[in-house]
Write a protein that holds these residues in place. Structure first.
Motif, PDB file in Angstrom:
ATOM      1  N   SER A 188      -3.548   5.121  -5.521  1.00  0.00           N
ATOM      2  CA  SER A 188      -2.077   4.602  -5.085  1.00  0.00           C
ATOM      3  C   SER A 188      -0.924   5.081  -6.053  1.00  0.00           C
ATOM      4  CB  SER A 188      -2.204   3.123  -5.220  1.00  0.00           C
ATOM      5  OG  SER A 188      -0.914   2.469  -5.013  1.00  0.00           O
ATOM      6  N   CYS A 233       0.859  -1.016  -0.114  1.00  0.00           N
ATOM      7  CA  CYS A 233      -0.018   0.046   0.218  1.00  0.00           C
ATOM      8  C   CYS A 233       0.921   1.356   0.302  1.00  0.00           C
ATOM      9  CB  CYS A 233      -1.066  -0.003   1.202  1.00  0.00           C
ATOM     10  SG  CYS A 233      -2.023   1.224   1.296  1.00  0.00           S
ATOM     11  N   LYS A 250      -7.942   4.507   2.435  1.00  0.00           N
ATOM     12  CA  LYS A 250      -7.590   3.649   1.706  1.00  0.00           C
ATOM     13  C   LYS A 250      -8.671   2.563   2.259  1.00  0.00           C
ATOM     14  CE  LYS A 250      -4.554   2.485  -1.110  1.00  0.00           C
ATOM     15  NZ  LYS A 250      -4.485   1.993  -2.345  1.00  0.00           N
TER      16      LYS A 250
END
Length: 408
Positions: free
Chosen positions: A169, A133, A144
């Motif tokens: 991202s 991530c 997120k």
């Protein structure tokens, strides 16, 4: 065919996929120095295959996988070759702080390039979207997680979910490849996405991405309206992806064909159904109809990734245990076996790897308990109590779900 025989057939079909060999063959033409990044539930197995092919041409190996996955073999392989290696564990299905640390580590290794003289080999398998991530500018980890949780519970298919993930991202949607360019970037992919493209698997960290910010915005508005105003990032477009290659070595549809051959070898007439990401209830109704009209000695097999809408206060459920419960409550009186199997060995939060039910399933639990478990997405404990559950243990594979219906 008995329940035990069907369970063994499924396990044998998974072993036959031999992911390590497939990766070794796909990586055999690469020359050093090669930096290896492996992300996903099958990352250790894939890394072992890649290192067998690369030998000392591998300059470093970074493995990111989920908790509980066996990693001893890949560590031993790296030590034997003298390849610097690092193994990280992170969270699935929602990212955590370890996922953020893993994302930073992956981006750092990718950026340690040779200005076009080296190669970054990225090994991607299912689960990668959560395991690494790197939130885009203006996005927090909490945001997120909230978006991913909402999308996963919405009934959206994984391709739609991953389009949104990419645009939130810095590492997905080709972000990892962007960090490595102008070095050569090669992805070897074990797909867990039914009918998917390379960019769908693990949200495509090292391949070009055809989706747009507009696509992601539209999907947020449809499936996670509360988050539709979040800032979105552009991904690596195909026109900017020179030097980026992708090789898919295994996919869910191939597993269905292997199971087909094994069912035929057991003396059954087999029909491979079209792979599906359809609604779980719709798929279950189809299987019940087939069970009622098919001739004895007939089997049906399908690669699937059913859509499920998960209630806010869900119990211990998973896609496979849920579909098995829906099918099991409507079977009878004919002898029928139905298996819904999470090929990674972990069916959501159910505490199972799925289940195998027969025409006696509905008689083993009360109608009230069955209806309540289905409504609450709490079918794991139900199957465990009825002894229809498949034991949960990571398989080192991740090829979506396998559904097998055998009419006795």
């Amino acid at each position: 065919m008995t329940r035990g025989e069907l369970a063994r057939l499924v396990r044998a079909s998974l072993r036959e996929m031999d992911l390590r060999t497939r990766v070794r063959e796909a990586a055999s033409g690469l020359h050093g120095p090669v930096r290896v990044i492996a992300i996903g539930k099958a990352a250790p197995e894939m890394t072992t295959g890649a290192l067998e092919a690369l030998g000392r041409a591998a300059s470093a190996a970074l493995v990111v996988t989920n908790d509980g996955t066996e990693v001893a073999v890949v560590r031993a392989s790296a030590r034997r070759l003298g390849v610097p290696q690092r193994v990280l564990f992170a969270s699935h299905p929602l990212p955590d702080r370890r996922s953020v640390a893993a994302g930073r580590a992956c981006l750092a290794l990718a950026a340690t390039h040779g200005e076009g003289r080296g190669t970054l080999l990225v090994l991607v398998s299912g689960g990668a979207s959560s395991l690494v991530c790197a939130p885009a500018a203006g996005i927090t980890l909490a945001e997120k997680r909230a978006v991913a949780k909402r999308m996963l519970a919405s009934g959206a298919d994984v391709r739609a979910i991953n389009v949104v993930r990419k645009h939130l991202s810095r590492i997905k949607g080709g972000g990892l490849a962007r960090a490595a360019l102008p070095d050569r970037v090669v992805s070897i992919i074990a797909s867990d996405v039914v009918g998917g493209e390379p960019s769908d698997v693990g949200s495509g960290p090292a391949v070009a991405d055809p989706s747009t910010v507009r696509d992601a915005r539209r999907l947020l508005a449809r499936f996670a309206e509360d988050h539709a105003g979040l800032p979105l990032a552009r991904t690596l477009s195909p026109r900017d992806a020179g030097g980026v290659e992708a090789r898919v070595v295994v996919a869910p549809e191939q597993l269905a064909r292997v199971a087909d051959a094994r069912l035929r070898a057991a003396g059954l007439r087999v029909r491979v159904l079209a792979p599906s990401t359809g609604d779980a209830a719709t798929l279950a109704a189809e299987y019940v109809a087939l069970a009622r009209r098919a001739r004895p000695g007939t089997a049906f097999v399908r690669a699937a990734e059913p859509g499920v809408v998960v209630p806010t206060k869900a119990g211990r459920g998973g896609r496979s245990s849920h579909v098995a419960a829906l099918v099991g409550r409507a079977l009878g009186p004919r002898h029928v076996l139905f298996a819904a199997v999470a090929t990674d060995g972990v069916d959501g939060a159910s505490g199972t790897a799925g289940a195998i039910v027969d025409e006696r399933f509905a008689s083993r639990v009360s109608a009230e308990a069955l209806a309540r478990a289905i409504a609450r997405f709490d079918t794991g404990p139900l199957h465990l109590a009825a002894r229809t559950a498949l034991p949960a243990r990571p398989t080192g594979q991740n090829l979506a779900d396998l559904h097998v219906l055998v009419v006795g």
